[in-house]
Structures are given as C-alpha cells and as structure tokens.
Design a protein around this motif. Sequence first.
Motif, short mmCIF file in Angstrom:
data_model
loop_
_atom_site.label_atom_id
_atom_site.label_comp_id
_atom_site.label_asym_id
_atom_site.label_seq_id
_atom_site.Cartn_x
_atom_site.Cartn_y
_atom_site.Cartn_z
N ASP A 1 0.82 -1.22 0.00
CA ASP A 1 0.00 0.00 0.00
C ASP A 1 0.85 1.26 0.00
OD1 ASP A 1 -2.26 -1.57 -0.06
OD2 ASP A 1 -2.61 -1.43 2.10
N GLU A 2 1.85 1.30 0.87
CA GLU A 2 2.73 2.47 0.95
C GLU A 2 3.49 2.68 -0.36
OE1 GLU A 2 4.94 2.64 4.97
OE2 GLU A 2 4.29 0.55 4.70
N PHE A 3 3.97 1.56 -0.93
CA PHE A 3 4.75 1.65 -2.16
C PHE A 3 3.89 2.09 -3.34
CE2 PHE A 3 7.56 0.34 -5.54
CZ PHE A 3 8.78 0.74 -5.04
N ASP A 4 2.67 1.54 -3.42
CA ASP A 4 1.77 1.92 -4.51
C ASP A 4 1.38 3.39 -4.43
OD1 ASP A 4 1.84 -0.57 -5.67
OD2 ASP A 4 -0.08 -1.23 -4.86
N GLU A 5 1.29 3.92 -3.22
CA GLU A 5 0.97 5.34 -3.06
C GLU A 5 2.13 6.22 -3.52
OE1 GLU A 5 0.19 8.35 0.61
OE2 GLU A 5 -0.89 6.44 0.67
N ALA A 6 3.36 5.81 -3.18
CA ALA A 6 4.53 6.60 -3.53
C ALA A 6 4.94 6.45 -4.99
CB ALA A 6 5.71 6.21 -2.63
N PHE A 7 4.77 5.23 -5.54
CA PHE A 7 5.20 4.94 -6.91
C PHE A 7 4.09 4.15 -7.62
CE2 PHE A 7 8.99 4.98 -4.19
CZ PHE A 7 9.75 5.97 -4.81
N PRO A 8 2.99 4.81 -7.98
CA PRO A 8 1.84 4.11 -8.56
C PRO A 8 2.20 3.30 -9.81
CG PRO A 8 1.33 6.43 -8.15
CD PRO A 8 2.79 6.25 -7.93
N GLY A 9 1.80 2.02 -9.79
CA GLY A 9 1.97 1.15 -10.95
C GLY A 9 3.33 0.50 -11.08
N LEU A 10 4.34 1.01 -10.39
CA LEU A 10 5.69 0.47 -10.55
C LEU A 10 5.79 -0.98 -10.07
CD1 LEU A 10 8.61 0.85 -11.42
CD2 LEU A 10 9.09 1.79 -9.17
N LEU A 11 5.27 -1.25 -8.90
CA LEU A 11 5.35 -2.61 -8.36
C LEU A 11 4.62 -3.61 -9.24
CD1 LEU A 11 6.72 -3.95 -6.01
CD2 LEU A 11 4.67 -3.60 -4.66
N ASP A 12 3.44 -3.26 -9.73
CA ASP A 12 2.70 -4.15 -10.63
C ASP A 12 3.51 -4.44 -11.89
OD1 ASP A 12 0.45 -4.46 -9.02
OD2 ASP A 12 -0.56 -2.72 -9.88
N ALA A 13 4.13 -3.41 -12.46
CA ALA A 13 4.92 -3.59 -13.68
C ALA A 13 6.13 -4.49 -13.43
CB ALA A 13 5.37 -2.24 -14.22
N VAL A 14 6.81 -4.29 -12.33
CA VAL A 14 8.00 -5.08 -12.01
C VAL A 14 7.63 -6.53 -11.76
CG1 VAL A 14 9.80 -5.44 -10.26
CG2 VAL A 14 9.37 -3.15 -11.17
N VAL A 15 6.58 -6.77 -10.98
CA VAL A 15 6.16 -8.14 -10.67
C VAL A 15 5.67 -8.85 -11.93
CG1 VAL A 15 4.46 -9.51 -9.40
CG2 VAL A 15 5.72 -7.70 -8.23
N SER A 16 4.92 -8.17 -12.78
CA SER A 16 4.45 -8.76 -14.03
C SER A 16 5.63 -9.15 -14.92
CB SER A 16 3.53 -7.80 -14.78
OG SER A 16 2.34 -7.62 -14.09
N ALA A 17 6.60 -8.26 -15.05
CA ALA A 17 7.78 -8.55 -15.86
C ALA A 17 8.57 -9.72 -15.27
CB ALA A 17 8.65 -7.31 -15.97
N ASP A 18 8.69 -9.78 -13.95
CA ASP A 18 9.42 -10.87 -13.31
C ASP A 18 8.72 -12.20 -13.55
OD1 ASP A 18 11.69 -11.65 -11.56
OD2 ASP A 18 10.06 -12.34 -10.25
N ARG A 19 7.41 -12.21 -13.46
CA ARG A 19 6.66 -13.44 -13.73
C ARG A 19 6.84 -13.89 -15.17
NH1 ARG A 19 1.57 -11.11 -10.67
NH2 ARG A 19 1.99 -11.85 -8.57
N ARG A 20 6.80 -12.95 -16.11
CA ARG A 20 6.99 -13.30 -17.53
C ARG A 20 8.38 -13.87 -17.75
NH1 ARG A 20 4.43 -8.47 -18.36
NH2 ARG A 20 6.37 -7.42 -18.91
N SER A 21 9.41 -13.23 -17.20
CA SER A 21 10.76 -13.72 -17.41
C SER A 21 10.99 -15.06 -16.71
CB SER A 21 11.81 -12.70 -16.97
OG SER A 21 11.78 -12.51 -15.58
N SER A 22 10.37 -15.26 -15.55
CA SER A 22 10.48 -16.56 -14.85
C SER A 22 9.78 -17.65 -15.64
CB SER A 22 9.88 -16.46 -13.45
OG SER A 22 10.62 -15.57 -12.66
N GLY A 23 8.63 -17.32 -16.21
CA GLY A 23 7.91 -18.30 -17.02
C GLY A 23 8.65 -18.64 -18.28
N ALA A 24 9.28 -17.66 -18.92
CA ALA A 24 10.06 -17.90 -20.12
C ALA A 24 11.29 -18.76 -19.81
CB ALA A 24 10.48 -16.58 -20.75
N ALA A 25 11.90 -18.52 -18.67
CA ALA A 25 13.09 -19.31 -18.28
C ALA A 25 12.70 -20.75 -17.98
CB ALA A 25 13.77 -18.68 -17.08
N ALA A 26 11.51 -20.94 -17.41
CA ALA A 26 11.06 -22.28 -17.05
C ALA A 26 10.73 -23.11 -18.29
CB ALA A 26 9.84 -22.21 -16.13
N THR A 27 10.28 -22.46 -19.36
CA THR A 27 9.91 -23.19 -20.57
C THR A 27 11.09 -23.37 -21.53
OG1 THR A 27 9.17 -21.17 -21.67
CG2 THR A 27 7.50 -22.45 -20.49
N ALA A 28 12.20 -22.68 -21.25
CA ALA A 28 13.37 -22.78 -22.14
C ALA A 28 14.16 -24.04 -21.90
CB ALA A 28 14.28 -21.56 -21.93
#
Length: 111
Positions: A84-111
């Motif tokens: 909550d505190e982070f989303d207030e200070a940096f709106p959308g950043l955490l969602d973008a980082v977590v989404s990108a991390d999930r995509r890269s983790s999923g791509a690494a798992a299928t490689a």
Amino acid sequence: MERIPPHPDVRTVPLQRVLEALVDPVRRSIVTQLCDAAADLRCGGFDLPVSNSTATHHFRILRETGLIRQYYVGTARMNTLRRDEFDEAFPGLLDAVVSADRRSSGAAATA
C-alpha cells in the motif's frame, strides 16, 4: 524491547534507489514471492538460488529501500511487502516489475 530493524518512510526514498534495488533478479524474486504469498514469509521460506548470507544482503537492500518490512516472531525474521505504501509513492511500478518478473520466470522455465 521489540527487535524491529529500521525502515524508511517510502515517500522519502528516491526513485533511482528503488530502481537500483529492483534491477537484481534475486531481489525481484523476493518481491514477487511476497506479492504472491497469502501471508508474511520468514527469511528461510523463500525459494532463492543464493546462500543465506547473500540472501540476508538482498533482504537488507529491500528493507532499506522501503519495499519490505521486517519484524520478528520468536527467532524468525518475517517479511511483508509494503504494498500500500509503495503503490501510493510509486503508482503502478510494483505491478509492472512483478508482471515482468513473472513473464521472465515463465520464459526461463519453458526454455
């Protein structure tokens, strides 16, 4: 006396420092695992490809950047995402980082 390490006010942390903390894949993994967790996690409850002493370093960086809060339950150091505190200070950043991390983790798992 409670054993709680110091935590910054997220609003005072510069964006540059946050981005530097999140550039490391181990730290992004910690943030993603906390985001996905149903409850706070103890330091030993993460799936990390590093030694305990290296993991401790990564947790410290995340705490000092304001991304996580650490506290003790007995002898276990617990971790919670300051979402909550982070989303207030940096709106959308955490969602973008977590989404990108999930995509890269999923791509690494299928490689």
